[in-house]
Design an enzyme around this catalytic site. Structure first.
Site, short mmCIF file in Angstrom:
data_model
loop_
_atom_site.label_atom_id
_atom_site.label_comp_id
_atom_site.label_asym_id
_atom_site.label_seq_id
_atom_site.Cartn_x
_atom_site.Cartn_y
_atom_site.Cartn_z
N CYS A 18 0.81 -1.22 0.00
CA CYS A 18 0.00 0.00 0.00
C CYS A 18 0.84 1.27 0.00
O CYS A 18 0.31 2.37 -0.15
CB CYS A 18 -0.93 -0.01 1.21
SG CYS A 18 -2.24 -1.25 1.09
N ASP A 96 -11.37 -4.15 3.71
CA ASP A 96 -12.29 -3.04 3.46
C ASP A 96 -13.74 -3.42 3.75
O ASP A 96 -14.53 -2.59 4.20
CB ASP A 96 -12.16 -2.58 2.01
CG ASP A 96 -10.90 -1.77 1.75
OD1 ASP A 96 -10.31 -1.27 2.72
OD2 ASP A 96 -10.51 -1.64 0.58
N SER A 146 -6.80 -11.15 -15.73
CA SER A 146 -5.33 -11.02 -15.73
C SER A 146 -4.90 -10.26 -16.97
O SER A 146 -5.56 -10.31 -18.02
CB SER A 146 -4.66 -12.40 -15.70
OG SER A 146 -5.02 -13.15 -16.85
N ASP A 229 -10.01 1.23 8.20
CA ASP A 229 -8.81 0.42 8.42
C ASP A 229 -7.58 1.26 8.10
O ASP A 229 -7.65 2.26 7.39
CB ASP A 229 -8.85 -0.91 7.64
CG ASP A 229 -8.86 -0.75 6.14
OD1 ASP A 229 -9.04 0.37 5.65
OD2 ASP A 229 -8.68 -1.76 5.45
#
Length: 335
Positions: A18, A96, A146, A229
């Site tokens: 992140c 989340d 993908s 979060d």
């Protein structure tokens, strides 16, 4: 040692986890004008949580007193082990839904892979890691998408369900509520050290792969209705968003904030990501940080990956690190 074991995945990423988020200030500018622009009404479903407050997931009310919770999250390798990276990315995406007080139901994979550079065996390990954590969460994984990508990326798009009357949101904080943090900070500086040196920190991997499920269930049962979060914007960044959305200020007791044991040494040795520095730069104009050193402020802004829940309320077994107060001169005050 196999060929896949010899690959250091973090060397194929410009950032890690992140910490490679678009900086929050730039993100705010990018989405300006989009909030409050949703034209859809019944019977398709009432949008309960959208873009307006930058909450953790979107929520739509559906029939029979239920709400759908939808989110997506993906990032570049945060550790070198492919299976662990998959586990971390999945736990982070699922978080989340938990942060909104929901239960994940089904997810689809999101995978970017440099097909001419890294073996598909490694990609399979990433997917296997994600599947293992999704199964632990009781969440189906049903396919995905993908692409051939010069930089490896992995994550999940997750749909969950929640009770609209017990949602946890980031705009419902009230003065007088204590602030509880359910995981220690410090994975950002440890991930930066891992990327630079190859050192493996088991405590960081354990923290990042641990689901926020149990903490979320306990928080909802305790009547807590305000939460977020702690991920790429760090504790200070996510608390700033919560306090701003709720129209309050937040006081942080820096001495009460828990850290993983090796984090301070990693900070001392200079393993601070650019994302962490950008987090601190973003919140500083809105914060009183005069009571702490720059190093302490950097740890409080440390860009977390798959961090814990930050709750406006007290949850037994987890430390209280501050409180919400009426809006003052600063949105954040660190003591």
């Amino acid at each position: 040692m196999t060929a896949t074991e010899a690959v250091r995945l973090t060397r194929y990423a410009h950032g890690g986890g992140c910490a490679c988020k678009i900086p929050p200030g730039e993100l705010d500018e990018m989405v300006r004008g989009l909030a409050g622009a949703d034209p859809v009404h019944e019977p398709l479903g009432e949008l309960l949580v959208g873009l307006d407050t930058g909450d953790d997931a979107a929520v739509v009310r559906i029939e029979n007193g239920r709400a759908l919770v939808m989110t997506t999250d993906f990032f570049t390798p945060v550790v070198d082990d492919a299976f662990d990276w998959g586990r971390i990315a999945a736990a982070n995406a699922l978080s989340d839904v938990y942060a909104m007080g929901g239960q994940p139901l089904v997810a689809v994979n999101l995978l970017g892979w440099p097909r001419d550079v890294l073996p598909f065996e490694l990609a399979g390990e990433v997917l296997r890691g994600g599947l293992s954590v999704a199964h632990e969460a009781g969440c189906h994984v049903a396919g995905g998408h993908s692409i051939d990508d010069p930089e490896p990326k992995y994550g999940l798009a997750v749909t969950g369900i929640a009770d609209p009357d017990t949602l946890m949101r980031n705009d419902t904080g009230r003065p007088g509520q204590p602030l509880t943090l359910t995981k220690p900070l410090g994975v950002g500086v440890l991930n930066s050290r891992h990327k630079a040196t190859g050192e493996v920190f088991a405590e960081a991997i354990d923290s990042m792969t641990r689901l926020n499920r149990d903490a979320a269930r306990a928080a909802v049962a305790a009547g807590i209705r305000c939460a977020t979060d702690v991920t790429g914007f760090g504790l200070l960044g996510h608390l700033y968003k919560l306090a701003k959305a709720s129209g309050v200020s937040a006081i942080v007791d820096s001495a009460a904030v828990p850290y993983l044991a090796p984090a301070r040494a990693a900070l001392r040795d200079g393993f601070v990501s650019g994302g962490t520095r950008r987090n601190l730069q973003w919140v500083s104009p809105h914060a009183d940080l005069s009571a702490v050193t720059e190093d302490e402020a950097l740890l409080l802004a440390d860009a977390q990956t798959s961090g814990g829940l930050l709750l406006a309320g007290e949850l037994p077994g987890h430390p209280v690190i501050g409180e919400l107060v009426p809006r003052g001169e600063h949105v954040l005050v660190v003591r």
